[in-house]
Enzyme design. Structure first.
Site, short mmCIF file in Angstrom:
data_model
loop_
_atom_site.label_atom_id
_atom_site.label_comp_id
_atom_site.label_asym_id
_atom_site.label_seq_id
_atom_site.Cartn_x
_atom_site.Cartn_y
_atom_site.Cartn_z
CG LEU A 21 -16.52 58.44 74.58
CD1 LEU A 21 -16.67 56.94 74.79
CD2 LEU A 21 -17.29 59.22 75.63
CB SER A 22 -10.60 60.10 72.27
OG SER A 22 -9.21 59.93 72.26
NE ARG A 138 -9.10 52.37 72.67
CZ ARG A 138 -8.46 52.01 71.55
NH1 ARG A 138 -7.80 52.91 70.85
NH2 ARG A 138 -8.49 50.77 71.12
CD GLU A 174 -2.96 55.17 74.87
OE1 GLU A 174 -3.70 55.13 73.88
OE2 GLU A 174 -3.38 55.20 76.04
NE ARG A 211 -4.79 59.77 74.02
CZ ARG A 211 -5.80 59.45 73.24
NH1 ARG A 211 -5.90 58.22 72.76
NH2 ARG A 211 -6.71 60.35 72.92
CG HIS A 245 -2.05 56.96 69.70
ND1 HIS A 245 -3.30 56.50 69.35
CD2 HIS A 245 -1.96 56.78 71.04
CE1 HIS A 245 -3.93 56.06 70.43
NE2 HIS A 245 -3.14 56.23 71.46
CG ASP A 247 -0.60 55.45 65.07
OD1 ASP A 247 -1.12 56.51 65.50
OD2 ASP A 247 -1.16 54.34 65.13
CB CYS A 365 -6.19 53.73 63.89
SG CYS A 365 -5.41 55.28 64.36
#
Length: 443
Positions: A21-22, A138, A174, A211, A245, A247, A365
């Protein structure tokens, strides 16, 4: 003031699946449609939490959200029994049905942005749940996330849990996946590095979404009264390469920022701004070149999506990596070179979170980092703190309720509603959440 860094990990939910989904998350796309193992996933997550608790770090558990989210599907016009709602949604609006079933709240790095009391204007710990506006599945999370944070941090004299920013594209947020705090020690004033991917008013033309907006990061810094805030732009090349992201290419702890050469659009300027904002310490930058670790290897190995922690009694930092880092020759070589040097990272440990990794979420995460003074730690909900006994109870609970295989097609099974609700109903007692924590319990 003495303070330490605690971790609050998302407990992986019963609907853990690979639905892809991402966009921009390469692992999520690669494994789309494959069968997952929710039982193995939650046990891996629990074992990772226990490993950190065994090292002497305070460890908390954030409960999974109710999934399938039948309430969301009802807002789209589906009616009848809960089973009928799920059945019709999968038939008439499968993309919305898939979003309603996602176990994505497991990735607690996206739960919120946190400003510790040492850095806030009013001396409280501040939390802003992420609106996660960019992805439909999300974007359903933030209200229940706030509910969980209120349960874990219940004292309003010490904690300020805000609502999410307005859920609009201009304020897409995010959470802590784009935030790093640097400091001399956890109780001292620090530098809050907030990384954004795009300006809200620019036309974004990248192959994958950026994002986090600059405006969202600015709003959170204002809301929290965050001292020492530094804003930096995420590398456009990194986003295009699958760094959804920051990270994924950057992690920090205490005075050390460990990052890939493609973490920032302007690396030298970012370093300069951090140095200028630092009070009482000299930041250390450990940068890994693209020659030593190509971006594709950084993403597949998740070397930087590791947890960088200070273990009590140790001078140098420890990097908690996924086993995929060990299995990637280039990433493993970089990790080994860190410990062989006289730099700030003295040890590397590996944890198995393969079920999460196949959906694009590594050790970092799965956790939300929260700096707490001793008094603040004492004001948290003790039932949500992981102990050896709670780990055993949650492991037994997971073995009773979770399936050992689940395909995206299985998410349409109405039996999954009863299974998930039965698991969550029992969980509320295990974590001291009280009655009515979940929507289905209120009705």
């Amino acid at each position: 003031m003495t303070a330490l860094e605690a971790n609050a990990d998302g407990l992986i939910g019963p609907t853990h699946s690979y639905a892809g989904l991402s966009p921009g998350n390469l692992a999520s796309s690669l494994n789309r449609g494959e069968a997952s193992n929710p039982r193995a996933a939650v046990l891996q997550g629990l074992d990772k939490m226990k490993a950190l608790a065994d090292l002497g770090l305070p460890q908390f558990v954030l409960p999974p959200h109710e999934r399938p989210d039948i309430g969301f599907l009802r807002t789209l016009g589906f009616t009848g029994s809960d089973a009928r709602v799920l059945e019709q949604a999968w038939k008439d609006a499968p993309a919305f049905a898939a979003a309603a079933c996602s176990a994505s709240p497991m990735w607690a790095a996206n739960a919120a942005t946190v400003t510790p009391s040492a850095d806030s204007a009013d001396g409280r710990v501040h939390f802003t749940p992420a609106n996660l506006h960019t992805n439909l599945h999300r974007s359903l999370e933030h209200a229940q996330t706030r509910h969980a944070l209120d349960a874990l941090f219940p004292d309003p004299t010490r904690f300020a849990v805000h609502d999410a920013l307005p859920a609009v594209a201009h304020l897409a947020d995010e959470g802590a996946a784009n935030h790093v705090r640097l400091c001399a020690d956890h109780g001292s004033a620090g530098v809050n590095l907030l990384v954004w991917g795009r300006d809200a008013f620019e036309v974004w033309d990248g192959p994958f979404p950026a994002r986090q907006t600059r405006q969202a990061s600015e709003a959170i810094a204002r809301r929290h009264g965050a001292n020492g805030a530094v804003l930096a732009q995420q590398s456009r090349a990194a986003i295009a390469g699958g760094t959804f992201h920051n990270d994924v290419v950057c992690v920090g702890a205490l005075d050390t920022l460990f990052h890939h050469a493609l973490a920032f659009e302007a690396t030298a300027a970012t370093h300069t701004a951090i140095r200028a904002a630092a009070t009482g310490f000299e930041p250390i930058f450990v940068e890994v070149s693209t020659a030593d670790l190509p971006l594709a290897d950084a993403i597949s190995s998740y070397l930087f999506n590791s947890m960088l922690v200070q273990i009590p009694g140790e001078d140098r930092l420890t990097l908690i990596c996924p086993t995929e880092t060990r299995d990637n020759p280039r990433a493993h070589a970089v990790a080994q070179s860190l410990t062989a040097s006289n730099g700030p990272i003295g040890r590397v440990e590996y944890v198995d979170v393969r079920q999460s990794m196949r959906n694009g979420g590594g050790p970092a995460c799965l956790r939300l980092r929260v700096v707490l003074t001793e008094a603040e730690l004492a004001a948290t909900n003790p039932a949500m703190r992981l102990t050896e006994a709670l780990h055993a109870r949650l492991s037994a609970w997971a073995n009773r309720w979770y399936r050992d295989t689940l395909t995206p097609a299985d998410l349409a099974d109405p039996a999954l509603i009863a299974e998930s609700r039965g698991a969550l109903d029992e969980l509320t007692a295990l974590l001291g959440l009280g009655s009515g924590f979940y929507p289905f319990q209120r009705t």
